[in-house]
Design an enzyme around this catalytic site. Structure first.
Site, PDB file in Angstrom:
ATOM      1  N   SER A 111       0.832  -1.215   0.000  1.00 46.86           N
ATOM      2  CA  SER A 111       0.000   0.000   0.000  1.00 46.86           C
ATOM      3  C   SER A 111       0.861   1.257   0.000  1.00 46.86           C
ATOM      4  O   SER A 111       2.016   1.238   0.415  1.00 46.86           O
ATOM      5  CB  SER A 111      -0.894   0.032   1.233  1.00 46.86           C
ATOM      6  OG  SER A 111      -1.573  -1.170   1.377  1.00 46.86           O
TER       7      SER A 111
HETATM    8  N1  SAH Z   1       0.396  -5.269   4.201  1.00 48.16           N
HETATM    9  C1  SAH Z   1       1.042  -5.689   3.008  1.00 48.16           C
HETATM   10  C2  SAH Z   1       0.185  -5.429   1.789  1.00 48.16           C
HETATM   11  C3  SAH Z   1      -0.119  -6.723   1.118  1.00 48.16           C
HETATM   12  S1  SAH Z   1      -1.297  -6.665  -0.177  1.00 48.16           S
HETATM   13  C4  SAH Z   1       2.424  -5.084   2.870  1.00 48.16           C
HETATM   14  O1  SAH Z   1       2.818  -4.229   3.678  1.00 48.16           O
HETATM   15  O2  SAH Z   1       3.140  -5.487   1.964  1.00 48.16           O
HETATM   16  C5  SAH Z   1      -2.569  -7.665   0.534  1.00 48.16           C
HETATM   17  C6  SAH Z   1      -2.204  -9.078   0.822  1.00 48.16           C
HETATM   18  O3  SAH Z   1      -3.369  -9.700   1.356  1.00 48.16           O
HETATM   19  C7  SAH Z   1      -1.792  -9.912  -0.378  1.00 48.16           C
HETATM   20  O4  SAH Z   1      -0.520 -10.402  -0.178  1.00 48.16           O
HETATM   21  C8  SAH Z   1      -2.828 -11.029  -0.422  1.00 48.16           C
HETATM   22  O5  SAH Z   1      -2.293 -12.274  -0.814  1.00 48.16           O
HETATM   23  C9  SAH Z   1      -3.286 -11.063   1.018  1.00 48.16           C
HETATM   24  N2  SAH Z   1      -4.568 -11.707   1.279  1.00 48.16           N
HETATM   25  C10 SAH Z   1      -5.709 -11.637   0.558  1.00 48.16           C
HETATM   26  N3  SAH Z   1      -6.663 -12.400   1.140  1.00 48.16           N
HETATM   27  C11 SAH Z   1      -6.103 -12.941   2.262  1.00 48.16           C
HETATM   28  C12 SAH Z   1      -6.570 -13.839   3.266  1.00 48.16           C
HETATM   29  N4  SAH Z   1      -7.808 -14.345   3.283  1.00 48.16           N
HETATM   30  N5  SAH Z   1      -5.710 -14.188   4.260  1.00 48.16           N
HETATM   31  C13 SAH Z   1      -4.448 -13.715   4.294  1.00 48.16           C
HETATM   32  N6  SAH Z   1      -3.946 -12.892   3.357  1.00 48.16           N
HETATM   33  C14 SAH Z   1      -4.769 -12.512   2.354  1.00 48.16           C
END
Ligand code: SAH
Length: 268
Positions: A111
């Site tokens: 993000s």
């Molecule tokens: N906070 C992260 C942003 C990751 S983007 C950072 O700082 O890099 C969002 C992430 O949520 C993705 O990697 C995706 O695979 C994950 N995601 C989506 N659905 C999910 C679920 N049910 N459980 C765990 N992770 C999930």
């Protein structure tokens, strides 16, 4: 494996001497022109030996966040301490401190710093969490590259971060290892089920947007705790949803529009 020491382009350093806007002076200790970081650089204590070039661009990013309306000093401090360039691909290192989301592989994105700061600030504003200097146990859904988990480690006592994609879970582990943050626990699993072992949480933050709030998150939230999550609205857009669990029940409010990757069930 540790990433190579990045070098930042000269243009990111070129405004090193510019002064923060008048309105920001005194707003936070990292912004004051007297800050030793800006006037008299000293070597950082980072065990990985990342240079001052990154601390300068990071301080600049923090100034911009403050100018954009992030007023919580604790959040600004955490953003200033977390080396975002360690979490992105080496080809994207020169964009690491710009206010932009960046690809982290497997179709996912890290993000924008502004959104990370805004969501953490919202958690800290929960009426039920006032009077404590730090958040207690925090659950993050969607570890991704591990960046937000690292930021959270500075504002919470314990951080549980769960990721459903094995490739990103492994990458986050690798990114976080050299930082030695003993209060960050990364878990491989489906975050739609929460993570009961760490419950109850004082805060839950989702980095992926769903169509409905999983009941497990509400069940695993402590009374007084807050959830901040991107959620599909009835108009088919995404907006930030804030849920407070009070002794009287659950209160919710819908805030500004956001754009997050989808929340998916199961692991892959
Ligand atoms: N906070 C992260 C942003 C990751 S983007 C950072 O700082 O890099 C969002 C992430 O949520 C993705 O990697 C995706 O695979 C994950 N995601 C989506 N659905 C999910 C679920 N049910 N459980 C765990 N992770 C999930």
């Amino acid at each position: 494996m540790m990433k190579q020491r990045p070098s930042f382009p000269a243009r990111l350093d070129s405004d090193k001497t510019s002064k923060p806007p008048q309105s920001l002076l005194g707003a936070t200790r990292v912004l004051t022109p007297q800050s030793p970081m800006r006037t008299k650089p000293v070597p950082m204590a980072s065990p990985a030996g990342v240079g001052l070039d990154s601390s300068t661009v990071r301080a600049r990013m923090v100034q911009k966040l403050a100018a954009q309306g992030v007023t919580d000093d604790v959040v600004l401090d955490a953003m200033g301490r977390t080396e975002r360039h360690r979490f992105v691909d080496s080809a994207l290192v020169n964009q690491a401190y710009e206010d932009t989301s960046l690809p982290i592989g497997l179709g996912q994105t890290i993000s924008k710093p502004n959104v990370v700061a805004r969501m953490i600030a919202l958690l800290r504003e929960a009426p039920g969490l006032q009077g404590e200097s730090k958040l207690g146990r925090v659950l993050e859904i969607g570890t991704g590259c591990g960046y937000q988990a690292a930021v959270l480690s500075h504002v919470a006592r314990e951080v549980y971060s769960i990721e459903r994609l094995r490739g990103l879970h492994d990458k986050a582990r690798e990114n976080l290892r050299p930082l030695r943050l003993p209060n960050v626990h990364v878990i491989f699993g489906d975050g739609m089920l929460g993570y009961p072992k760490g419950a109850p949480y004082s805060a839950i933050i989702a980095a992926a947007g769903g169509e409905a709030l999983p009941q497990a998150w509400i069940d695993q939230l402590a009374v007084g705790g807050r959830i901040v999550a991107p959620m599909q609205t009835s108009q088919g857009q995404q907006a930030l949803l804030v849920i407070d669990k009070t002794p009287q029940g659950v209160e919710q409010s819908l805030l500004e529009a956001v754009h997050f990757v989808p929340l998916k069930s199961g692991v892959a």
